[in-house]
Motif scaffolding. Structure first.
Motif, mmCIF file in Angstrom:
data_model
loop_
_atom_site.group_PDB
_atom_site.id
_atom_site.type_symbol
_atom_site.label_atom_id
_atom_site.label_comp_id
_atom_site.label_asym_id
_atom_site.label_seq_id
_atom_site.Cartn_x
_atom_site.Cartn_y
_atom_site.Cartn_z
ATOM 1 N N GLY A 13 0.848 -1.191 0.000
ATOM 2 C CA GLY A 13 0.000 0.000 0.000
ATOM 3 C C GLY A 13 0.882 1.237 0.000
ATOM 4 N N ARG A 82 -0.150 -13.032 -1.484
ATOM 5 C CA ARG A 82 -0.464 -12.844 -0.060
ATOM 6 C C ARG A 82 0.563 -13.563 0.809
ATOM 7 N NH1 ARG A 82 -3.540 -15.276 3.828
ATOM 8 N NH2 ARG A 82 -4.107 -16.979 2.428
ATOM 9 N N ALA A 276 5.032 -0.254 10.015
ATOM 10 C CA ALA A 276 4.729 1.168 9.792
ATOM 11 C C ALA A 276 3.350 1.301 9.152
ATOM 12 C CB ALA A 276 5.788 1.796 8.879
ATOM 13 N N PHE A 323 -4.055 15.459 9.378
ATOM 14 C CA PHE A 323 -5.040 14.721 8.610
ATOM 15 C C PHE A 323 -5.922 15.729 7.878
ATOM 16 C CE2 PHE A 323 -9.028 12.513 8.071
ATOM 17 C CZ PHE A 323 -8.604 11.242 7.716
HETATM 18 C C1 FAD Z 1 -11.381 5.931 1.084
HETATM 19 C C2 FAD Z 1 -10.263 6.434 1.920
HETATM 20 C C3 FAD Z 1 -10.033 7.800 2.018
HETATM 21 C C4 FAD Z 1 -8.995 8.286 2.803
HETATM 22 N N1 FAD Z 1 -8.810 9.631 2.897
HETATM 23 C C5 FAD Z 1 -7.813 10.126 3.655
HETATM 24 C C6 FAD Z 1 -7.600 11.527 3.752
HETATM 25 O O1 FAD Z 1 -8.326 12.325 3.182
HETATM 26 N N2 FAD Z 1 -6.566 11.968 4.510
HETATM 27 C C7 FAD Z 1 -5.730 11.104 5.171
HETATM 28 O O2 FAD Z 1 -4.801 11.570 5.853
HETATM 29 N N3 FAD Z 1 -5.924 9.761 5.102
HETATM 30 C C8 FAD Z 1 -6.938 9.262 4.369
HETATM 31 N N4 FAD Z 1 -7.129 7.905 4.295
HETATM 32 C C9 FAD Z 1 -6.273 7.012 5.086
HETATM 33 C C10 FAD Z 1 -5.010 6.604 4.358
HETATM 34 O O3 FAD Z 1 -5.286 6.319 3.026
HETATM 35 C C11 FAD Z 1 -4.439 5.362 5.068
HETATM 36 O O4 FAD Z 1 -4.069 5.758 6.353
HETATM 37 C C12 FAD Z 1 -3.277 4.775 4.294
HETATM 38 O O5 FAD Z 1 -3.723 4.215 3.082
HETATM 39 C C13 FAD Z 1 -2.582 3.682 5.112
HETATM 40 O O6 FAD Z 1 -1.552 3.137 4.337
HETATM 41 P P1 FAD Z 1 -0.923 1.709 4.682
HETATM 42 O O7 FAD Z 1 0.067 1.456 3.597
HETATM 43 O O8 FAD Z 1 -0.499 1.698 6.087
HETATM 44 O O9 FAD Z 1 -2.114 0.680 4.576
HETATM 45 P P2 FAD Z 1 -3.014 0.245 3.342
HETATM 46 O O10 FAD Z 1 -3.218 1.422 2.437
HETATM 47 O O11 FAD Z 1 -4.193 -0.428 3.935
HETATM 48 O O12 FAD Z 1 -2.121 -0.814 2.562
HETATM 49 C C14 FAD Z 1 -1.852 -2.086 3.072
HETATM 50 C C15 FAD Z 1 -1.699 -3.070 1.933
HETATM 51 O O13 FAD Z 1 -1.256 -4.303 2.463
HETATM 52 C C16 FAD Z 1 -1.910 -5.351 1.784
HETATM 53 N N5 FAD Z 1 -1.866 -6.565 2.611
HETATM 54 C C17 FAD Z 1 -2.497 -6.773 3.802
HETATM 55 N N6 FAD Z 1 -2.213 -8.013 4.271
HETATM 56 C C18 FAD Z 1 -1.380 -8.591 3.372
HETATM 57 C C19 FAD Z 1 -0.739 -9.858 3.296
HETATM 58 N N7 FAD Z 1 -0.882 -10.768 4.243
HETATM 59 N N8 FAD Z 1 0.042 -10.121 2.206
HETATM 60 C C20 FAD Z 1 0.202 -9.197 1.227
HETATM 61 N N9 FAD Z 1 -0.393 -7.980 1.251
HETATM 62 C C21 FAD Z 1 -1.167 -7.674 2.314
HETATM 63 C C22 FAD Z 1 -3.305 -4.804 1.568
HETATM 64 O O14 FAD Z 1 -3.972 -5.495 0.532
HETATM 65 C C23 FAD Z 1 -3.003 -3.352 1.206
HETATM 66 O O15 FAD Z 1 -2.807 -3.193 -0.179
HETATM 67 C C24 FAD Z 1 -8.166 7.380 3.514
HETATM 68 C C25 FAD Z 1 -8.407 5.997 3.433
HETATM 69 C C26 FAD Z 1 -9.437 5.529 2.641
HETATM 70 C C27 FAD Z 1 -9.704 4.046 2.554
#
Ligand code: FAD
Length: 408
Positions: A13, A82, A276, A323
């Motif tokens: 992500g 995965r 993270a 945020f």
């Molecule tokens: C619709 C929406 C709108 C948002 N708007 C805002 C905003 O306006 N302002 C703001 O500050 N934040 C916003 N956010 C929040 C922000 O997007 C998230 O905090 C951010 O995406 C987190 O990133 P991450 O990489 O930690 O997790 P994620 O984006 O959840 O990415 C994690 C990834 O890991 C993958 N994964 C999980 N388990 C496994 C596994 N076992 N094997 C392989 N892959 C795996 C998942 O499929 C996913 O692709 C929004 C979120 C959403 C959903």
């Protein structure tokens, strides 16, 4: 380090994507494998409830980088893959397809998943959640002019969906269990301001309303509320929060407490494993406590800081949380943590749709929300970071530049 080990990152992500870039930028020349369950290259989620829903943008507009970037950077990107287990003693990650990856250091950026409503009819076609690109495109395809949408949950995602749906001419009802919307992140007065704006834009906002079920033969056509009222709908979008994807870490024996517990360097209870982004509950030295954040800023900057630590840096991740949310022509920005305060000072006027709410605890600024005044938030972040007492009259007076309070 063996030829086939190096760094493995689970979760492609925003955090995972930014981390692998930062590893190369920090000069790490060893093997990097980024394992992601989704079919897409790493992307940002904020546009999913904003530009992607209200406009006609394609999913590629959300991508951090194109595929070529990962090839050029010699990053082994495994998409649609995965991770199913971590073996910390053998330093191996097992993939669901049977492959195994050895690591010297592992980063977990598995993010979160939506909280699901366990009520009757919740599995009917036409009931959606919004977390990934496919969700956003499926919802957008149904936001036709005149379509009746019920949004369950008046948090920022639900309200952004409501705003996007109004811009497409849908009939929108927001159903929120609490007495005010965005209860978790802003003061009740600010929540009421947003509810009024939605009402003025033609969305109906019903607070204090609990949904007890959905009805329909082949697809959802009614929402049933616990007070007995029923609402005819064409589609439903549920936005009632998210849960961190901690199962892998828990099974591997890492410390987990509503998120993978990490220190200010992103290190888990295993010194070779880091976490993270949304999934990490990190120690924030500025706040003096553990916190788990669900934000763009945290996903990007914490991931970069932790990636650098994995490459040898000893600089902690320490930022005041920030945020934003966009709804209609309103840009809401939030900084600090508004979970405890004893006074709120307002600057500007809600009627002008340009104001800032400052949250004070014992005379110290702990958080701020601003509407259409991003600059106030920039200074508020610095004031929060300084931990200094602030002059309330000066805070409330738009004629006093906030900059001067920093110098005080
Ligand atoms: C619709 C929406 C709108 C948002 N708007 C805002 C905003 O306006 N302002 C703001 O500050 N934040 C916003 N956010 C929040 C922000 O997007 C998230 O905090 C951010 O995406 C987190 O990133 P991450 O990489 O930690 O997790 P994620 O984006 O959840 O990415 C994690 C990834 O890991 C993958 N994964 C999980 N388990 C496994 C596994 N076992 N094997 C392989 N892959 C795996 C998942 O499929 C996913 O692709 C929004 C979120 C959403 C959903």
């Amino acid at each position: 380090m063996t030829a086939d080990s190096g760094f493995v990152v689970i979760g492609a992500g925003q955090a995972g994507g930014r981390a692998v870039e930062a590893m190369r930028k920090a000069g790490f020349a060893g093997r990097i494998v980024l394992v992601g369950e989704e079919p897409h290259v790493p992307y940002e989620r904020p546009p999913l409830s904003k530009q992607l829903l209200s406009g006609d943008d394609g999913p590629e507009t959300t991508y951090l980088r194109d595929r070529g970037f990962y090839r050029e950077q010699d990053i082994d990107l495994r998409l649609g893959a995965r991770a199913s287990a971590i073996d910390p003693s053998a330093r191996r990650v097992l993939l669901a397809d049977g492959d195994e990856l050895a690591y010297d250091k592992l980063l977990i950026t598995t993010g979160s998943r939506v909280r699901r409503l366990a009520i009757s009819g919740a599995e009917l076609p036409g009931v959606f959640y919004l977390r990934d690109i496919e969700d956003a495109l499926a919802i957008r395809a149904r936001l036709a002019e005149g379509a009746a949408l019920a949004v369950v949950g008046g948090g920022y995602i639900g309200l952004e969906v409501a705003a996007a749906a109004r811009s497409r001419g849908c009939r929108v009802t927001v159903l929120e269990m609490e007495p005010v919307v965005m209860n978790r992140v802003v003061a009740p007065e600010v929540g009421r301001f947003f509810a009024d704006v939605h009402a003025a834009q033609g969305a109906e906002v019903r607070t204090g309303t609990t949904v007890s079920g959905f009805a329909g033969d082949r697809r959802v056509d009614e929402v049933v509320c616990s007070d007995g009222t029923r609402l005819t709908v064409d589609l439903v979008v549920i936005g009632i929060g998210i849960m961190p994807n901690t199962a892998l870490a828990e099974a591997a024996g890492l410390a987990v407490d509503d998120g993978i517990v990490v220190d200010e360097f992103g290190r888990t209870s295993d010194p070779e494993i880091f976490a993270a982004g949304d999934v990490a509950r990190h120690y924030n030295p500025l706040l003096g406590r553990q916190i788990r954040l669900e934000s763009w800023q945290n996903a990007q900057n914490q991931a970069i800081a932790v990636a650098r630590v994995m490459c040898g840096s000893n600089v902690a991740y320490a930022e005041v949380p920030w945020f934003w949310s966009d709804q209609y022509d309103l840009n809401l920005q939030m900084t600090g943590v508004a979970d405890r305060w004893d006074q709120i000072v307002y600057r500007g006027d809600m009627e002008d749709r340009r104001f800032t709410a400052f949250y004070l605890l014992d005379g110290v600024l702990v958080a701020a929300n601003s509407v259409n005044l991003p600059r106030d938030v920039r200074y508020a972040r610095k004031l929060i970071e300084s931990g200094a007492r602030v002059d309330r009259d000066a805070l409330a007076d738009p004629a006093v530049p906030l900059k001067t309070l920093l110098e005080a």
